[in-house]
Design a protein around this motif. Structure first.
Motif, PDB file in Angstrom:
ATOM      1  N   THR A 175       0.822  -1.210   0.000  1.00 54.50           N
ATOM      2  CA  THR A 175       0.000   0.000   0.000  1.00 54.50           C
ATOM      3  C   THR A 175       0.859   1.264   0.000  1.00 54.50           C
ATOM      4  O   THR A 175       2.042   1.233   0.338  1.00 54.50           O
ATOM      5  N   LYS A 176       0.221   2.372  -0.334  1.00 52.24           N
ATOM      6  CA  LYS A 176       0.824   3.683  -0.102  1.00 52.24           C
ATOM      7  C   LYS A 176       1.052   3.819   1.399  1.00 52.24           C
ATOM      8  O   LYS A 176       0.227   3.374   2.198  1.00 52.24           O
ATOM      9  N   SER A 177       2.161   4.440   1.798  1.00 54.95           N
ATOM     10  CA  SER A 177       2.425   4.587   3.232  1.00 54.95           C
ATOM     11  C   SER A 177       1.282   5.333   3.902  1.00 54.95           C
ATOM     12  O   SER A 177       0.784   6.327   3.373  1.00 54.95           O
TER      13      SER A 177
ATOM     14  N   VAL B  57       7.862  -0.869   7.253  1.00 52.38           N
ATOM     15  CA  VAL B  57       8.030   0.359   8.026  1.00 52.38           C
ATOM     16  C   VAL B  57       8.825   1.349   7.168  1.00 52.38           C
ATOM     17  O   VAL B  57      10.025   1.152   6.927  1.00 52.38           O
ATOM     18  N   ASN B  58       8.133   2.383   6.710  1.00 51.09           N
ATOM     19  CA  ASN B  58       8.771   3.327   5.782  1.00 51.09           C
ATOM     20  C   ASN B  58       9.495   4.421   6.562  1.00 51.09           C
ATOM     21  O   ASN B  58       8.940   5.485   6.822  1.00 51.09           O
ATOM     22  N   ILE B  59      10.756   4.103   6.890  1.00 48.36           N
ATOM     23  CA  ILE B  59      11.568   5.079   7.629  1.00 48.36           C
ATOM     24  C   ILE B  59      12.375   5.946   6.664  1.00 48.36           C
ATOM     25  O   ILE B  59      13.203   6.737   7.092  1.00 48.36           O
ATOM     26  N   SER B  60      12.114   5.828   5.363  1.00 51.23           N
ATOM     27  CA  SER B  60      13.039   6.415   4.382  1.00 51.23           C
ATOM     28  C   SER B  60      12.405   7.382   3.411  1.00 51.23           C
ATOM     29  O   SER B  60      13.002   7.678   2.373  1.00 51.23           O
ATOM     30  N   CYS B  61      11.199   7.918   3.716  1.00 47.98           N
ATOM     31  CA  CYS B  61      10.598   8.885   2.790  1.00 47.98           C
ATOM     32  C   CYS B  61      11.503  10.121   2.714  1.00 47.98           C
ATOM     33  O   CYS B  61      11.795  10.735   3.742  1.00 47.98           O
ATOM     34  N   PRO B  62      11.931  10.493   1.485  1.00 44.66           N
ATOM     35  CA  PRO B  62      12.815  11.659   1.389  1.00 44.66           C
ATOM     36  C   PRO B  62      12.046  12.977   1.418  1.00 44.66           C
ATOM     37  O   PRO B  62      12.667  14.035   1.528  1.00 44.66           O
ATOM     38  N   ASN B  63      10.707  12.910   1.316  1.00 43.19           N
ATOM     39  CA  ASN B  63       9.922  14.141   1.163  1.00 43.19           C
ATOM     40  C   ASN B  63       9.307  14.583   2.475  1.00 43.19           C
ATOM     41  O   ASN B  63       8.104  14.746   2.607  1.00 43.19           O
ATOM     42  N   VAL B  64      10.155  14.756   3.469  1.00 38.61           N
ATOM     43  CA  VAL B  64       9.668  15.244   4.752  1.00 38.61           C
ATOM     44  C   VAL B  64       9.927  16.740   4.818  1.00 38.61           C
ATOM     45  O   VAL B  64      10.688  17.269   4.008  1.00 38.61           O
TER      46      VAL B  64
ATOM     47  N   ILE C 210      15.292  -0.379  -2.453  1.00 36.68           N
ATOM     48  CA  ILE C 210      15.521   0.885  -1.798  1.00 36.68           C
ATOM     49  C   ILE C 210      14.324   1.817  -1.994  1.00 36.68           C
ATOM     50  O   ILE C 210      13.534   1.615  -2.915  1.00 36.68           O
ATOM     51  N   ASN C 211      14.235   2.830  -1.147  1.00 30.17           N
ATOM     52  CA  ASN C 211      13.317   3.933  -1.402  1.00 30.17           C
ATOM     53  C   ASN C 211      13.961   4.803  -2.483  1.00 30.17           C
ATOM     54  O   ASN C 211      15.023   4.476  -3.017  1.00 30.17           O
ATOM     55  N   THR C 212      13.321   5.912  -2.816  1.00 30.62           N
ATOM     56  CA  THR C 212      13.816   6.771  -3.892  1.00 30.62           C
ATOM     57  C   THR C 212      15.074   7.526  -3.464  1.00 30.62           C
ATOM     58  O   THR C 212      15.372   7.663  -2.272  1.00 30.62           O
ATOM     59  N   LEU C 213      15.774   8.029  -4.463  1.00 31.70           N
ATOM     60  CA  LEU C 213      17.054   8.729  -4.266  1.00 31.70           C
ATOM     61  C   LEU C 213      16.786  10.229  -4.403  1.00 31.70           C
ATOM     62  O   LEU C 213      16.158  10.653  -5.382  1.00 31.70           O
TER      63      LEU C 213
ATOM     64  N   LEU D 154      10.665  11.916 -10.701  1.00 29.27           N
ATOM     65  CA  LEU D 154      10.946  12.533  -9.414  1.00 29.27           C
ATOM     66  C   LEU D 154       9.594  12.833  -8.763  1.00 29.27           C
ATOM     67  O   LEU D 154       8.726  13.420  -9.417  1.00 29.27           O
ATOM     68  N   ASN D 155       9.398  12.433  -7.508  1.00 29.84           N
ATOM     69  CA  ASN D 155       8.130  12.751  -6.848  1.00 29.84           C
ATOM     70  C   ASN D 155       8.377  13.446  -5.529  1.00 29.84           C
ATOM     71  O   ASN D 155       9.395  13.223  -4.871  1.00 29.84           O
ATOM     72  N   SER D 156       7.429  14.288  -5.193  1.00 33.24           N
ATOM     73  CA  SER D 156       7.503  15.031  -3.943  1.00 33.24           C
ATOM     74  C   SER D 156       6.097  15.072  -3.337  1.00 33.24           C
ATOM     75  O   SER D 156       5.501  16.123  -3.144  1.00 33.24           O
ATOM     76  N   ILE D 157       5.568  13.883  -3.089  1.00 31.66           N
ATOM     77  CA  ILE D 157       4.161  13.770  -2.662  1.00 31.66           C
ATOM     78  C   ILE D 157       4.002  14.207  -1.200  1.00 31.66           C
ATOM     79  O   ILE D 157       3.038  14.883  -0.850  1.00 31.66           O
ATOM     80  N   GLY D 158       4.946  13.807  -0.372  1.00 33.76           N
ATOM     81  CA  GLY D 158       4.858  14.200   1.040  1.00 33.76           C
ATOM     82  C   GLY D 158       3.878  13.358   1.837  1.00 33.76           C
ATOM     83  O   GLY D 158       3.194  13.858   2.742  1.00 33.76           O
ATOM     84  N   LEU D 159       3.808  12.065   1.478  1.00 26.35           N
ATOM     85  CA  LEU D 159       2.998  11.105   2.254  1.00 26.35           C
ATOM     86  C   LEU D 159       1.539  11.520   2.374  1.00 26.35           C
ATOM     87  O   LEU D 159       0.914  11.362   3.426  1.00 26.35           O
ATOM     88  N   GLN D 160       0.992  12.039   1.276  1.00 23.63           N
ATOM     89  CA  GLN D 160      -0.439  12.367   1.253  1.00 23.63           C
ATOM     90  C   GLN D 160      -1.257  11.107   1.551  1.00 23.63           C
ATOM     91  O   GLN D 160      -0.897  10.016   1.088  1.00 23.63           O
ATOM     92  N   GLY D 161      -2.325  11.250   2.290  1.00 27.35           N
ATOM     93  CA  GLY D 161      -3.171  10.094   2.545  1.00 27.35           C
ATOM     94  C   GLY D 161      -4.312  10.430   3.481  1.00 27.35           C
ATOM     95  O   GLY D 161      -4.347  11.504   4.080  1.00 27.35           O
TER      96      GLY D 161
ATOM     97  N   GLY E  69      12.966  16.037  -4.575  1.00 31.17           N
ATOM     98  CA  GLY E  69      12.013  14.930  -4.679  1.00 31.17           C
ATOM     99  C   GLY E  69      12.773  13.617  -4.706  1.00 31.17           C
ATOM    100  O   GLY E  69      14.011  13.594  -4.700  1.00 31.17           O
ATOM    101  N   GLY E  70      12.031  12.541  -4.735  1.00 26.99           N
ATOM    102  CA  GLY E  70      12.641  11.216  -4.757  1.00 26.99           C
ATOM    103  C   GLY E  70      12.682  10.688  -6.181  1.00 26.99           C
ATOM    104  O   GLY E  70      11.650  10.615  -6.855  1.00 26.99           O
ATOM    105  N   LEU E  71      13.867  10.321  -6.651  1.00 25.06           N
ATOM    106  CA  LEU E  71      14.032   9.783  -8.012  1.00 25.06           C
ATOM    107  C   LEU E  71      13.786   8.274  -7.999  1.00 25.06           C
ATOM    108  O   LEU E  71      14.331   7.550  -7.155  1.00 25.06           O
TER     109      LEU E  71
END
Ligand code: DOR
Length: 313
Positions: free
Chosen positions: A41-43, A126-133, A193-196, A65-72, A215-217
């Motif tokens: 699922t989406k985080s 466990v998504n500890i790696s979202c780059p878009n915080v 991996i999560n995005t770069l 490249l995405n910069s969603i910011g964990l929308q949900g 954003g995350g590549l």
């Protein structure tokens, strides 16, 4: 092609990658999500999150490249609407959990694992790696102590029988150090991996394309980075520097041959993300391609090639 993911048997090694197929309904119009080894699922965070400003997607020649910011919608709505639906269609679900603090991660995991649909949950990622915080916010996976704390608190909420995977970031100096920290906290597997982290400059305005600047590549450009991360962590497991656990590979997989590359580096399950934007059947298709490739090579069990690139000769 079935795989054992820390005690949970999945009929296929193929999964979606978190965030790339929302919560399954759209993909299900093209392919039965229950055909996947698992749907990721989406985080999900505790409360509703509106995410970063727009634009928050940029396409490049080599990836997205995405910069969603964990929308949900927050975990309650997720359980009632999305998890209930995934349960109703017979999908095995890996629920990706996120939070702004370690205790928020734990509260999300608790809600999911105590929900009436917990029987559909194959694992918690466990998504500890979202780059878009938020600016200079905490990317937990860049710090061993923070990573350890999140996994420790989540572990207390996840019942036996549901494996806990930690999703790691490529944006670290030593990914093996982070892997060691989450394994000490009781993680049963690692997703890499999560995005770069990247930036795209708009060629006309000569300003960052994304409202959030960075954003995350994802996509083909990061496949060698994923292979490197899987390689380094698998090498550490094989040397006995860290405990051996299953690795779930993610990063720029578009074909069965790409998937086999990650498997040879050490992954025993594969997530397909960005490729599903062009072809919603991609996660299932790649599985068929991988199976055909193994058959041509006379290999009957995926486990026989997991990490084979590390063998001498
Ligand atoms: O690239 C990513 N984007 N990775 C994540 O973990 C979360 C996502 C987002 O929502 O920004």
């Amino acid at each position: 092609m079935s795989v054992d993911l820390a005690g949970v048997r999945l009929p296929s090694p193929m999964m979606t990658a978190s965030g790339c197929a929302a919560n399954g309904r759209e993909m299900h119009r093209f392919v039965d999500v229950a055909e996947l080894g698992a749907f990721v699922t989406k985080s999900v965070k505790l409360g509703a999150v509106s995410g970063r400003g727009t634009p928050r997607m940029a396409e490049t020649d080599s990836g997205m490249l995405n910069s969603i910011g964990l929308q949900g919608p927050g975990v309650q709505a997720f359980v009632e609407r999305d998890l209930a639906w995934l349960h109703s269609v017979g999908a095995r679900v890996v629920v990706s959990v996120a939070g702004s603090t370690a205790s928020e991660f734990a509260a999300v995991a608790r809600t999911v694992c105590r929900s009436p649909y917990a029987s559909a949950v194959a694992a918690i990622e466990v998504n500890i790696s979202c780059p878009n915080v938020a600016n200079r916010g905490l990317v937990f996976a860049c710090d061993p102590a923070s990573s350890h704390k999140v996994l420790t608190l989540v572990r207390e909420e996840v019942p036996r029988g549901i494996p806990m995977l930690a999703k790691l970031s490529p944006d670290v100096t030593d990914i093996t150090e982070i892997a060691a920290a989450v394994l000490r906290a009781g993680a049963h597997g690692l997703t890499m991996i999560n995005t770069l982290l990247g930036v795209v400059i708009d060629p006309v305005r000569l300003r960052p394309h994304l409202a959030g600047t960075t954003g995350g590549l994802s996509g083909p450009a990061i496949r060698p980075v994923a292979v490197r991360a899987i390689w380094q962590v698998t090498a550490a497991m094989r040397d006995g520097r860290i405990p051996t656990v299953p690795v779930v590979g993610a990063g720029g997989v578009r074909t069965g041959a790409d998937a086999l590359e990650l498997v040879a580096a050490g992954a025993s399950a594969i997530q397909v993300g960005t490729a599903a934007f062009n072809d919603p059947t991609a996660p299932v298709r790649v599985g068929h391609e991988l199976a055909a490739d193994l058959e041509r090579r006379g290999i009957t069990r995926l486990a026989d090639v997991v990490g084979i690139a590390h063998d001498g000769g």
